[in-house]
Design a protein around this motif. Structure first.
Motif, mmCIF file in Angstrom:
data_model
loop_
_atom_site.group_PDB
_atom_site.id
_atom_site.type_symbol
_atom_site.label_atom_id
_atom_site.label_comp_id
_atom_site.label_asym_id
_atom_site.label_seq_id
_atom_site.Cartn_x
_atom_site.Cartn_y
_atom_site.Cartn_z
ATOM 1 N N MET A 1 0.654 -1.335 -0.196
ATOM 2 C CA MET A 1 0.005 -0.216 -0.087
ATOM 3 C C MET A 1 1.124 1.613 -0.215
ATOM 4 S SD MET A 1 -3.109 -0.540 2.219
ATOM 5 C CE MET A 1 -2.750 -0.913 3.989
ATOM 6 N N VAL A 2 1.732 1.087 1.168
ATOM 7 C CA VAL A 2 2.500 2.307 1.246
ATOM 8 C C VAL A 2 3.713 2.988 0.153
ATOM 9 C CG1 VAL A 2 4.240 3.640 2.494
ATOM 10 C CG2 VAL A 2 2.555 2.268 3.880
ATOM 11 N N ALA A 3 4.263 1.264 -0.260
ATOM 12 C CA ALA A 3 5.106 2.041 -1.582
ATOM 13 C C ALA A 3 4.175 2.308 -3.115
ATOM 14 C CB ALA A 3 6.433 0.602 -2.184
ATOM 15 N N GLY A 4 2.983 1.792 -3.208
ATOM 16 C CA GLY A 4 2.006 2.132 -4.236
ATOM 17 C C GLY A 4 1.572 3.126 -4.395
ATOM 18 N N MET A 5 1.334 3.648 -3.623
ATOM 19 C CA MET A 5 0.836 5.303 -3.232
ATOM 20 C C MET A 5 1.915 6.329 -3.384
ATOM 21 S SD MET A 5 -2.169 5.146 -0.069
ATOM 22 C CE MET A 5 -0.369 4.666 1.103
ATOM 23 N N ILE A 6 3.214 5.898 -3.381
ATOM 24 C CA ILE A 6 4.602 6.576 -2.622
ATOM 25 C C ILE A 6 4.479 6.671 -4.495
ATOM 26 C CG2 ILE A 6 6.543 6.739 -2.922
ATOM 27 C CD1 ILE A 6 6.311 6.423 1.076
ATOM 28 N N VAL A 7 4.816 5.694 -5.019
ATOM 29 C CA VAL A 7 5.129 5.702 -6.366
ATOM 30 C C VAL A 7 4.155 6.814 -7.181
ATOM 31 C CG1 VAL A 7 6.219 4.268 -8.373
ATOM 32 C CG2 VAL A 7 6.559 4.354 -5.949
ATOM 33 N N SER A 8 2.758 6.033 -7.111
ATOM 34 C CA SER A 8 1.804 6.678 -8.838
ATOM 35 C C SER A 8 1.558 8.018 -8.059
ATOM 36 C CB SER A 8 0.623 5.900 -8.060
ATOM 37 O OG SER A 8 -0.060 6.039 -6.517
ATOM 38 N N MET A 9 1.877 8.641 -6.795
ATOM 39 C CA MET A 9 1.751 9.549 -6.623
ATOM 40 C C MET A 9 2.925 10.963 -7.173
ATOM 41 S SD MET A 9 -0.116 10.591 -2.635
ATOM 42 C CE MET A 9 1.459 10.529 -2.311
ATOM 43 N N ALA A 10 3.783 9.851 -7.422
ATOM 44 C CA ALA A 10 5.238 10.491 -7.746
ATOM 45 C C ALA A 10 4.816 10.165 -9.302
ATOM 46 C CB ALA A 10 6.392 10.266 -7.227
ATOM 47 N N ALA A 11 4.766 9.625 -10.037
ATOM 48 C CA ALA A 11 4.413 9.845 -11.049
ATOM 49 C C ALA A 11 3.047 10.423 -11.692
ATOM 50 C CB ALA A 11 4.377 8.397 -11.195
ATOM 51 N N ALA A 12 2.001 10.490 -10.888
ATOM 52 C CA ALA A 12 1.321 11.806 -10.780
ATOM 53 C C ALA A 12 1.432 13.038 -11.358
ATOM 54 C CB ALA A 12 0.234 11.391 -10.142
ATOM 55 N N MET A 13 3.094 13.282 -10.439
ATOM 56 C CA MET A 13 2.924 14.763 -10.366
ATOM 57 C C MET A 13 4.489 14.836 -11.918
ATOM 58 S SD MET A 13 3.889 15.562 -6.259
ATOM 59 C CE MET A 13 4.479 14.380 -5.648
ATOM 60 N N ASP B 1 6.786 12.661 -14.836
ATOM 61 C CA ASP B 1 7.762 11.322 -14.482
ATOM 62 C C ASP B 1 8.534 11.216 -14.671
ATOM 63 O OD1 ASP B 1 7.979 9.866 -17.278
ATOM 64 O OD2 ASP B 1 9.629 10.444 -18.322
ATOM 65 N N ILE B 2 8.791 9.785 -14.376
ATOM 66 C CA ILE B 2 9.692 9.422 -13.306
ATOM 67 C C ILE B 2 9.948 8.034 -13.982
ATOM 68 C CG2 ILE B 2 8.756 9.941 -10.819
ATOM 69 C CD1 ILE B 2 7.829 7.009 -10.502
ATOM 70 N N GLY B 3 11.351 7.348 -13.543
ATOM 71 C CA GLY B 3 11.781 6.074 -14.125
ATOM 72 C C GLY B 3 11.538 4.934 -13.578
ATOM 73 N N PHE B 4 11.798 4.148 -14.393
ATOM 74 C CA PHE B 4 11.646 2.437 -13.813
ATOM 75 C C PHE B 4 12.183 2.285 -12.158
ATOM 76 C CE2 PHE B 4 12.162 -2.188 -12.942
ATOM 77 C CZ PHE B 4 11.167 -2.195 -12.398
ATOM 78 N N ALA B 5 13.916 2.803 -12.970
ATOM 79 C CA ALA B 5 15.176 2.467 -11.501
ATOM 80 C C ALA B 5 14.799 3.410 -10.237
ATOM 81 C CB ALA B 5 16.489 2.857 -11.981
ATOM 82 N N TRP B 6 14.010 4.814 -10.953
ATOM 83 C CA TRP B 6 13.401 5.412 -9.251
ATOM 84 C C TRP B 6 12.203 4.381 -8.628
ATOM 85 C CZ3 TRP B 6 10.095 8.082 -7.313
ATOM 86 C CH2 TRP B 6 9.680 8.946 -6.451
ATOM 87 N N ALA B 7 11.321 4.956 -9.326
ATOM 88 C CA ALA B 7 10.282 3.434 -8.589
ATOM 89 C C ALA B 7 10.854 2.246 -8.461
ATOM 90 C CB ALA B 7 9.218 3.551 -9.692
ATOM 91 N N ALA B 8 11.213 1.919 -8.535
ATOM 92 C CA ALA B 8 11.660 0.429 -7.941
ATOM 93 C C ALA B 8 12.566 0.733 -6.344
ATOM 94 C CB ALA B 8 12.878 -0.515 -8.849
ATOM 95 N N ARG B 9 14.033 1.687 -6.420
ATOM 96 C CA ARG B 9 14.416 1.856 -5.200
ATOM 97 C C ARG B 9 12.861 2.663 -3.778
ATOM 98 N NH1 ARG B 9 18.040 4.597 -8.624
ATOM 99 N NH2 ARG B 9 17.101 6.839 -8.829
ATOM 100 N N ALA B 10 12.398 3.721 -4.561
ATOM 101 C CA ALA B 10 11.169 4.319 -4.179
ATOM 102 C C ALA B 10 10.345 3.602 -3.035
ATOM 103 C CB ALA B 10 10.566 5.531 -4.210
#
Length: 92
Positions: free
Chosen positions: A41-53, A55-64
């Motif tokens: 839940m937490v990782a999904g919310m953080i990555v999806s909110m960052a993607a909504a704001m 463009d993020i890369g796959f590596a950044w999303a995986a690290r976050a």
């Protein structure tokens, strides 16, 4: 952004559910299911909110996702230890 947060939370929970069901039966809900589902839940919310704001890369999303997962697991185990330590005071 709110819709992205809910979608990310649902996707994170859905992706972590198979592991939680298999390992939860062997090790218990507090040890596996709670950290895995909360991490999803937490990782999904953080990555999806960052993607909504932006463009993020796959590596950044995986690290976050990995960093937020580590924080959630550590917080869950500290909370579990604190609750077990206080349980004797609450039940006596």
């Amino acid at each position: 952004m709110l819709l992205a947060m809910f979608a990310g939370m649902a996707l994170g929970m859905a992706l972590s559910m198979p592991f939680a069901l298999v390992a939860g039966a062997l090790f218990g809900a507090m040890e596996v299911m709670l950290p895995v589902m909360t991490t999803g839940m937490v990782a999904g919310m953080i990555v999806s909110m960052a993607a909504a704001m932006g463009d993020i890369g796959f590596a950044w999303a995986a690290r976050a996702g990995a960093y937020s997962g580590i924080v959630v697991v550590v917080a869950t185990y500290f909370a579990n230890a604190w609750i077990k330590r206080k349980a004797s005071q609450w039940t006596s």
